[in-house]
Write an enzyme that holds these catalytic residues in place. Structure first.
Site, PDB file in Angstrom:
ATOM      1  N   ASP A  35       0.815  59.035 -47.522  1.00 50.36           N
ATOM      2  CA  ASP A  35       2.079  58.818 -46.821  1.00 50.36           C
ATOM      3  C   ASP A  35       2.833  57.633 -47.423  1.00 50.36           C
ATOM      4  OD1 ASP A  35       1.417  60.797 -45.053  1.00 50.36           O
ATOM      5  OD2 ASP A  35       0.658  59.413 -43.535  1.00 50.36           O
ATOM      6  N   LYS A  57       7.433  60.615 -45.872  1.00 49.53           N
ATOM      7  CA  LYS A  57       8.558  61.056 -45.063  1.00 49.53           C
ATOM      8  C   LYS A  57       9.628  59.959 -44.978  1.00 49.53           C
ATOM      9  CE  LYS A  57       6.490  64.886 -42.906  1.00 49.53           C
ATOM     10  NZ  LYS A  57       5.088  64.699 -42.561  1.00 49.53           N
ATOM     11  N   MET A 171       6.635  55.494 -32.893  1.00 43.26           N
ATOM     12  CA  MET A 171       7.883  56.069 -33.432  1.00 43.26           C
ATOM     13  C   MET A 171       8.971  56.128 -32.365  1.00 43.26           C
ATOM     14  SD  MET A 171       6.077  59.110 -35.657  1.00 43.26           S
ATOM     15  CE  MET A 171       4.740  59.323 -34.465  1.00 43.26           C
TER      16      MET A 171
END
Lengths: 256, 256
Positions: A35, A57, A171
């Site tokens: 990631d 991402k 998040m």
């Protein structure tokens, strides 16, 4: 020789919060699929010859869809490689590790999971505020604040609004205002202590101690990966910067 | 030189699930005050000259009250020692670390917290069953099943009975029957997948995949430290024994 997939938790960011098992898995990797949140210091622990592939991402021109990642892991393993899928935190806490594991099982590829220190644990350690605490936090719940653009997270507000528990929102920076409003509407007191931790455990960690009523305002201007923590035990939280390093000893052959 | 207290998570049992930071803290310890759940392999990572004090609550003739432990930590630090308080899992998940930190703060003793892999993460990793999962586990809650003798745990059964979330019950073996009955009475389906993990991450780990309706029966006969995990995502769990070790590489200068 048959290849294998290792779903490995890299911990919250500080390379020292990698487990010994994660380090060993990295050291035997032929390919590391990682990631964007995994730091260069951690990636450097893999052999120089290991191929590194970012499926980030965040802050990335190209990001891979989950099914592309699944197919990539299976394909590398079928080439006979030791494949380390390195994820920030723990692979099974909002890491979509379950989907990757299912893809391996369906393909008949051997897959092992190495747990990691999830960001909530690092955030509470840095702040000196326990996620559970006698008399003020009998339970802790991890949820995600992620939601489709313009929508709000689909959470059980009634349950999360009960007192004497800690709620950790992963998040949740961009949806902080809505989350705080919903929790208060469902009965959680605006005076409930709250904590925002950006870049938990990293050198640029920032902690803001606030309250539920002030949460949205306190979250403004933050952009890094961040956790929101709401609960009575956050009254113990200390605002500030990065946690103490362990000095001066270094683990021989491991660090630096 | 002023002494310090380090509240250190030793992880779930497997010495390889110690973090590098915990290892470094142990290596500089003058005194290690540890729980009964911390294994000898982990304690061996402290210097031979470091004093080791067990304040075990399990399998121990003498166990210390929490305020005795608090006083001990403060007293050692005031002698100028580096004091490592080594706890199974993470210090701030059902570890009473918050109380020890408060005692240090009140006494003006410097105290740092090193997070660790809490048992729930190791249990789900071994079982190959994620604690959060798209479509079947949008949240995960950690609670304790501990209760005074003859009583039942004081938990929010309505909230825990909602579908599409994972509930992890620490220390719930002896109260498993009551917990399962309460969850079903509050509406959680008896067919909900459940998992019991005894000695998570240790060589003698044992996992039993069951359902909420069968949980109490499945828990009978177990006596080790165990987690109960209830939730739809536990449908992915594999029963069985200890997780795979990372072979054959060893971290130089660290293991063995």
């Amino acid at each position: 020789k048959a290849g294998r997939v290792w779903l490995v938790g890299a911990g919250p960011g500080d390379p020292e919060l990698l487990t010994l098992k994660a380090l060993k898995a990295l050291q035997m990797a032929d390919v590391v699929v990682h990631d964007g949140l995994v730091s260069d210091e951690v990636l450097d622990m893999a052999p120089a010859k290991a191929r590194r592939i970012s499926v980030a991402k965040r802050k990335s021109r190209h990001s891979y869809a989950q099914d592309e990642i699944n197919r990539m892991l299976v394909a590398f393993a079928r080439e006979g490689l030791e494949v380390v899928r390195l994820k920030g935190g723990d692979p099974f806490i909002f890491g979509r590790g379950g989907e990757e594991l299912e893809a391996c099982r369906e393909a008949g590829v051997e897959c092992h999971v190495v747990p990691g220190v999830t960001a909530a644990l690092a955030a509470s350690a840095s702040a000196g505020a326990p996620l559970t605490h006698r008399g003020s936090a009998q339970a802790v719940t991890f949820v995600t604040g992620h939601a489709a653009k313009g929508e709000e997270p689909d959470l059980d507000w009634e349950a999360l609004a009960k007192a004497n528990q800690t709620v950790v929102i992963y998040m949740g920076l961009s949806t902080a205002a809505g989350i705080a409003a919903r929790l208060m509407a469902a009965g959680r007191a605006g005076s409930t202590p709250a904590l925002i931790v950006e870049n938990a455990s990293r050198g640029d960690e920032r902690r803001i101690a606030t309250t539920l009523a002030e949460l949205a305002g306190a979250a403004e201007g933050l952009s890094g990966p961040a956790l929101l923590v709401v609960g009575e035990a956050m009254a113990l939280a200390k605002a500030g910067g990065a946690p103490a390093a362990v000095q001066p000893l270094k683990v021989q052959g491991v660090s630096e």
